[in-house]
Design a protein around this motif. Structure first.
Motif, PDB file in Angstrom:
ATOM      1  N   LYS B 292       0.834  -1.202   0.000  1.00 56.11           N
ATOM      2  CA  LYS B 292       0.000   0.000   0.000  1.00 56.11           C
ATOM      3  C   LYS B 292       0.867   1.250   0.000  1.00 56.11           C
ATOM      4  CE  LYS B 292      -3.253  -2.784   2.549  1.00 56.11           C
ATOM      5  NZ  LYS B 292      -2.403  -3.981   2.300  1.00 56.11           N
ATOM      6  N   ASN B 293       0.335   2.324  -0.532  1.00 54.75           N
ATOM      7  CA  ASN B 293       1.077   3.585  -0.456  1.00 54.75           C
ATOM      8  C   ASN B 293       0.775   4.271   0.890  1.00 54.75           C
ATOM      9  OD1 ASN B 293      -1.380   4.875  -0.640  1.00 54.75           O
ATOM     10  ND2 ASN B 293      -0.991   5.819  -2.625  1.00 54.75           N
ATOM     11  N   ALA B 294       1.288   5.484   1.049  1.00 56.36           N
ATOM     12  CA  ALA B 294       1.156   6.161   2.349  1.00 56.36           C
ATOM     13  C   ALA B 294      -0.302   6.358   2.753  1.00 56.36           C
ATOM     14  CB  ALA B 294       1.879   7.506   2.299  1.00 56.36           C
ATOM     15  N   GLU B 295      -1.184   6.473   1.783  1.00 59.50           N
ATOM     16  CA  GLU B 295      -2.613   6.651   2.090  1.00 59.50           C
ATOM     17  C   GLU B 295      -3.350   5.321   2.196  1.00 59.50           C
ATOM     18  OE1 GLU B 295      -1.212   8.485  -0.644  1.00 59.50           O
ATOM     19  OE2 GLU B 295      -0.712   9.986   0.863  1.00 59.50           O
ATOM     20  N   ASN B 297      -3.609   3.142  -0.156  1.00 53.52           N
ATOM     21  CA  ASN B 297      -4.217   2.752  -1.430  1.00 53.52           C
ATOM     22  C   ASN B 297      -3.391   1.661  -2.112  1.00 53.52           C
ATOM     23  OD1 ASN B 297      -6.242   4.726  -1.192  1.00 53.52           O
ATOM     24  ND2 ASN B 297      -4.840   6.274  -2.012  1.00 53.52           N
ATOM     25  N   THR B 307      -6.451  11.727  -5.530  1.00 55.18           N
ATOM     26  CA  THR B 307      -6.283  12.778  -4.530  1.00 55.18           C
ATOM     27  C   THR B 307      -7.296  12.529  -3.436  1.00 55.18           C
ATOM     28  OG1 THR B 307      -7.789  14.164  -5.826  1.00 55.18           O
ATOM     29  CG2 THR B 307      -5.444  14.559  -6.105  1.00 55.18           C
ATOM     30  N   ASP B 308      -6.865  12.704  -2.198  1.00 57.67           N
ATOM     31  CA  ASP B 308      -7.796  12.592  -1.077  1.00 57.67           C
ATOM     32  C   ASP B 308      -8.492  11.220  -1.040  1.00 57.67           C
ATOM     33  OD1 ASP B 308      -9.124  13.550   1.168  1.00 57.67           O
ATOM     34  OD2 ASP B 308     -10.812  14.297  -0.007  1.00 57.67           O
ATOM     35  N   CYS B 309      -7.794  10.180  -1.460  1.00 54.63           N
ATOM     36  CA  CYS B 309      -8.333   8.819  -1.373  1.00 54.63           C
ATOM     37  C   CYS B 309      -7.546   8.048  -0.320  1.00 54.63           C
ATOM     38  CB  CYS B 309      -8.202   8.084  -2.712  1.00 54.63           C
ATOM     39  SG  CYS B 309      -9.301   8.697  -4.003  1.00 54.63           S
ATOM     40  N   GLU B 310      -8.246   7.188   0.410  1.00 52.42           N
ATOM     41  CA  GLU B 310      -7.594   6.353   1.421  1.00 52.42           C
ATOM     42  C   GLU B 310      -8.124   4.937   1.352  1.00 52.42           C
ATOM     43  OE1 GLU B 310      -8.426   7.911   5.283  1.00 52.42           O
ATOM     44  OE2 GLU B 310      -7.755   9.930   4.721  1.00 52.42           O
ATOM     45  N   SER B 325     -11.035  10.918  -6.676  1.00 61.20           N
ATOM     46  CA  SER B 325     -10.853  11.808  -5.537  1.00 61.20           C
ATOM     47  C   SER B 325     -11.883  11.477  -4.468  1.00 61.20           C
ATOM     48  CB  SER B 325     -11.006  13.266  -5.996  1.00 61.20           C
ATOM     49  OG  SER B 325     -10.872  14.152  -4.906  1.00 61.20           O
ATOM     50  N   LYS B 328     -12.925   6.691   0.226  1.00 55.82           N
ATOM     51  CA  LYS B 328     -12.376   6.070   1.431  1.00 55.82           C
ATOM     52  C   LYS B 328     -12.775   4.599   1.453  1.00 55.82           C
ATOM     53  CE  LYS B 328     -11.392  10.210   3.469  1.00 55.82           C
ATOM     54  NZ  LYS B 328     -10.989  10.828   2.172  1.00 55.82           N
TER      55      LYS B 328
END
Lengths: 366, 366
Positions: B292-295, B297, B307-310, B325, B328
């Motif tokens: 997963k990346n930092a968010e 994802n 953007t702004d996705c988790e 965008s 979640k």
């Protein structure tokens, strides 16, 4: 009566169809923007529908298309009945003022008595009969004198995506009034105020004038553009017109006809109308225009299985289904090699997203 | 040593590859389910990777594929080196017990001393060397006696999508223990308890036994299936085997090998292992397995501008980009003629969604 019939023979239409429509990505692509798409699955593109609409008012030979050279082939393919000399290809993107000025010169060279209706190619107009009546009346009005006329749509919502026109004193012609002011896109509060007064109308970007009137206005209000295009006077309507344009056009400032002329001139009028109109400027505009189901969802040309979704616009290419759950106020737009899943409230960011897509993934995606 | 080498010559592998994998829709389609997809863009499908993994342990002639007749052509295309007689095509879907029983008869007819490893075709195994060691040790264990062995994976999270195996008394072979109990998929609390005790292992669905041992177990624990398939004894390994199967197979009850045998038998063992394993049973399983990346994802085989996705899993076909965008904990999966945008927490509904898609839009979408 005879005079009126004669006047009608001098009517022309300029359809502006060089825009890129990036706010409708991924449906609208730089290689095939919105105006060339069969947006509603009716079998005709927005441009074709604009053209069809005008044919009731003026012969094909009097319809001039101004576009970017990149789109010449698409236009030839979509409107094979339009002769090549009626397709004016801009060698650079310079917004609407130079486009209007060139087209006016081009027509004026052929017909000193020409009156012109100038239209965007990518708008939705639901009330075609009323459109014909409004254009006919508007052209009749500008043919009587040195007048610049814009169409103002009766607003149905406090839309913040449109500019507004404030009406002034009435004229002798019903529904045509002096313009008191043009406004920028308002914030929500301002837009509500506009709506409540009844004095404000959506700025449609549809214009009518005589060719000599608009050229006179350029001479008075935008010397730079006027001088640039006047220099080609002896070439318009000749085989050397395009050589002149190729050499000169890109030296024009990039400016809209509203800024260059309409907001400055003192002979500006508005014809108020109710055309079932949307500029289809963005997914949000399409959402607002479209019929919604009980959950406020809009299904654009797609098969959708949605559970627990509200206020969401679904758009996909032919033969594609979308299954979604739990989305509130989203745009889900799938086309070809790109998919957009974006909050409706943030759709103004789509333009910059498209730029980022271009720089990260390359031009085949935009 | 010579005896051991001789034993190895009697080793067979059964790869079960007839499943429909509907929880991975729209990537997994009924016409081309998960096991046939190049899931990670490596150039080999999950089935091909399963086959490749076994080739290090047993020759191709000892690898038997059991599938549904609908998938015979895909298998011929993906594994052209497998001879047609090693592809057993079930004429109906009856879960894993009849599949295991038929394959055991088929192999036993050729080789009375056969030992068999039975594997799903659609699992992810990251630690290939360890897998080879575990299978080799497990087969060595079952070759010594009348034993049914299952592989239990050391759990890394309190996963609620897997069944668990509780270990019992150790045996003389390291990492192989008696099974104390099998459990159904637990709730989260129970799963956490399982994890904390260190006694519970994920039920992998990978089994080892001698052909005679599993046939004996059917005779003892599932008389119906045993009787049905014993009736074909004189046909297995002959040109009339398929005629017998065509006539008989669909009369079998539909039941898993776990229910039919493993949970009832008293000679059941578990080999505990750490294989970097996932059953890839669903989008959720894939999400949990993937980097997963930092968010938080996960990007599966796609180009994504988020953007702004988790906590969101993005999956699309080759050459397709996704712009998203504000999502979640979503699954965004786009493949061919279908797009899924679904909350990860509700992914257990995907099976029923696929049924609804089938009934509303037709089988070309599932």
């Amino acid at each position: 009566m005879e005079k009126e019939t004669n006047q009608r023979a001098h009517r022309y239409c300029v359809i502006m169809c060089g825009g890129v429509g990036s706010r409708f990505w991924p449906f609208s692509r730089s290689g095939r923007p919105k105006q060339f798409l069969d947006f509603f699955g009716t079998g005709r593109s927005l441009l074709q529908m604009t053209y069809d609409r005008m044919l009731a008012l003026t012969p094909s030979s009097h319809i001039i298309l101004v576009t970017n050279s990149a789109y010449k082939e698409i236009i030839r393919e979509q409107l094979p009945e339009v002769s090549e000399e009626n397709i004016l290809c801009e060698p650079a993107r310079r917004n609407t003022a130079p486009c209007v000025c060139w087209a006016a010169h081009h027509i004026y060279a052929k017909d000193r008595e020409a009156s012109i209706v100038t239209l965007p190619s990518d708008h939705l107009i639901m009330r075609e009969g009323e459109f014909h009546r409004v254009i006919d009346a508007g052209l009749g009005f500008v043919e009587q004198g040195d007048r610049l006329l814009t169409i103002g749509l009766k607003p149905t919502t406090p839309h913040t995506g449109y500019g507004y026109i404030q009406r002034g004193e009435p004229t002798a012609t019903p529904d045509i009034l002096k313009v008191k002011s043009f406004t920028e896109k308002p914030n929500k509060e301002m837009a509500k105020m506009f709506l409540s007064t009844g004095e404000f109308f959506w700025n449609s970007g549809m214009f009518m004038w005589r060719a000599d009137s608009i050229l006179k206005a350029f001479a008075k209000y935008d010397k730079e553009i006027s001088t640039l295009f006047d220099a080609g006077e002896k070439y318009y309507g000749t085989s050397r017109e395009m050589d002149f344009i190729e050499a000169s056009f890109s030296h024009s400032p990039s400016i809209s006809i509203d800024y260059a002329i309409m907001e400055k001139a003192d002979n500006v009028y508005v014809e108020t109308a109710d055309l079932g109109w949307s500029d289809l400027g963005s997914w949000q505009a399409l959402y607002e225009t479209s019929p919604k189901n009980a959950e406020g969802n809009v299904t654009q040309n797609s098969e959708v299985l949605a559970t627990d979704c509200e206020g969401t616009l679904f758009a996909s290419g032919q033969g594609k289904i979308i299954v979604a759950s739990g989305l509130k106020d989203y745009i889900v737009a799938d086309q070809g090699n790109a998919l957009l899943v974006y909050p409706r409230a943030e759709e103004q960011k789509i333009r910059q997203v498209v730029n980022e897509v271009l720089s990260r993934f390359g031009e085949e995606y935009v």
